[in-house]
Design an enzyme around this catalytic site. Sequence first.
Site, PDB file in Angstrom:
ATOM      1  N   HIS A  86       0.188  -3.901  -9.499  1.00 55.04           N
ATOM      2  CA  HIS A  86       0.081  -4.332  -8.047  1.00 55.04           C
ATOM      3  C   HIS A  86      -1.425  -4.620  -7.701  1.00 55.04           C
ATOM      4  O   HIS A  86      -2.324  -4.305  -8.473  1.00 55.04           O
ATOM      5  CB  HIS A  86       0.550  -3.214  -7.087  1.00 55.04           C
TER       6      HIS A  86
HETATM    7  C1  T46 Z   1      -3.812   1.902  -7.913  1.00 55.92           C
HETATM    8  C2  T46 Z   1      -3.736   2.797  -9.136  1.00 55.92           C
HETATM    9  C3  T46 Z   1      -4.927   2.787 -10.036  1.00 55.92           C
HETATM   10  C4  T46 Z   1       1.243   9.125  -3.288  1.00 55.92           C
HETATM   11  O1  T46 Z   1       2.275   9.703  -2.649  1.00 55.92           O
HETATM   12  N1  T46 Z   1      -0.017   9.123  -2.662  1.00 55.92           N
HETATM   13  C5  T46 Z   1      -0.851   8.359  -3.603  1.00 55.92           C
HETATM   14  O2  T46 Z   1      -2.022   8.795  -2.911  1.00 55.92           O
HETATM   15  C6  T46 Z   1      -0.601   7.493  -4.498  1.00 55.92           C
HETATM   16  C7  T46 Z   1      -1.671   7.070  -5.278  1.00 55.92           C
HETATM   17  C8  T46 Z   1       0.731   7.752  -4.966  1.00 55.92           C
HETATM   18  N2  T46 Z   1       1.766   8.433  -4.283  1.00 55.92           N
HETATM   19  C9  T46 Z   1       3.153   8.216  -4.794  1.00 55.92           C
HETATM   20  C10 T46 Z   1       3.685   6.870  -4.683  1.00 55.92           C
HETATM   21  C11 T46 Z   1       4.649   6.841  -5.923  1.00 55.92           C
HETATM   22  O3  T46 Z   1       5.812   7.572  -5.453  1.00 55.92           O
HETATM   23  O4  T46 Z   1       3.025   8.448  -6.230  1.00 55.92           O
HETATM   24  C12 T46 Z   1       3.964   7.731  -6.847  1.00 55.92           C
HETATM   25  C13 T46 Z   1       3.237   6.910  -7.983  1.00 55.92           C
HETATM   26  O5  T46 Z   1       2.498   5.984  -7.416  1.00 55.92           O
HETATM   27  P1  T46 Z   1       2.416   4.402  -8.060  1.00 55.92           P
HETATM   28  O6  T46 Z   1       3.554   3.802  -8.497  1.00 55.92           O
HETATM   29  O7  T46 Z   1       1.833   3.534  -6.894  1.00 55.92           O
HETATM   30  O8  T46 Z   1       1.227   4.761  -9.183  1.00 55.92           O
HETATM   31  P2  T46 Z   1       0.541   3.778  -9.954  1.00 55.92           P
HETATM   32  O9  T46 Z   1      -0.011   4.429 -11.111  1.00 55.92           O
HETATM   33  O10 T46 Z   1       1.242   2.534 -10.328  1.00 55.92           O
HETATM   34  O11 T46 Z   1      -0.675   3.212  -9.082  1.00 55.92           O
HETATM   35  C14 T46 Z   1      -1.816   4.152  -8.631  1.00 55.92           C
HETATM   36  C15 T46 Z   1      -1.838   3.979  -7.123  1.00 55.92           C
HETATM   37  O12 T46 Z   1      -0.880   4.038  -6.278  1.00 55.92           O
HETATM   38  C16 T46 Z   1      -2.753   2.603  -6.891  1.00 55.92           C
HETATM   39  O13 T46 Z   1      -3.330   2.609  -5.555  1.00 55.92           O
HETATM   40  O14 T46 Z   1      -4.594   1.452  -7.583  1.00 55.92           O
HETATM   41  O15 T46 Z   1      -2.962   3.974  -9.436  1.00 55.92           O
END
Ligand code: T46
Length: 137
Positions: free
Chosen positions: A49
Site C-alpha cells: 500500500h
Molecule cells: C505501513 C507499514 C510499514 C491498527 O489498528 N492500528 C495501526 O496503527 C496499524 C498500523 C494497524 N492497525 C491494524 C489494521 C490491521 O487490522 O492492524 C492490522 C494490520 O495492519 P496492516 O495490514 O495495515 O499492516 P501492514 O504491515 O501491511 O502495514 C503497516 C501499516 O499499516 C502501514 O501504515 O506503512 O506497516
Amino acid sequence: MQVVKYMFQPHGDARGQLVALEEHVDIPFTIRRIYYMYDTAQGVTRGYHAHKSLEQILVCIHGSCKIRLDNGSESKVVPLEKPYEGLYVANNMWREMFDFSPDAVLLVLASELYDESDYIRDYDEFLNFIGKEGTAQ
Ligand code: T46
C-alpha cells in the site's frame, strides 16, 4: 529515487547501547503514533500500500528485514539490519516489507494517528493518485 536513511546516535558504554529518538531532532516530524510488528511468519510480505499523507520512519530494532519502496516510476529495495538505522518513507510511496528474519521486530514512528482513509491499497489506484498529485522523491 532518493532513499533517505537516518543513522541514529547510539549512546554506548560498558553496559551496552541506547538509542534515543526525539521528534524534530532525530525524527523530522511530530510523532503521533508508534507501532511495531514481530513474529512475522517466514516468507510473508506485508504492506502492499501507499499513504496519501502519512510520513514514517521504519527501524528494525531487532533482526532484519527488507523494504521495497516504489514511487510509481522507480523501485528500490532497502535492507534494514541495524537497530540504529531508520528508513524514511514519505507519503505517496508504495511499500512492501519482506524477508523478515524470525527474530525481526520492525518499529514504526508515524506522523499521524491510524486512519484507514489515508491508505491506497490498490497499485493502479496508487499510480492514478500520484499521477494527479505528483511523484514522491
Ligand atoms: C505501513 C507499514 C510499514 C491498527 O489498528 N492500528 C495501526 O496503527 C496499524 C498500523 C494497524 N492497525 C491494524 C489494521 C490491521 O487490522 O492492524 C492490522 C494490520 O495492519 P496492516 O495490514 O495495515 O499492516 P501492514 O504491515 O501491511 O502495514 C503497516 C501499516 O499499516 C502501514 O501504515 O506503512 O506497516
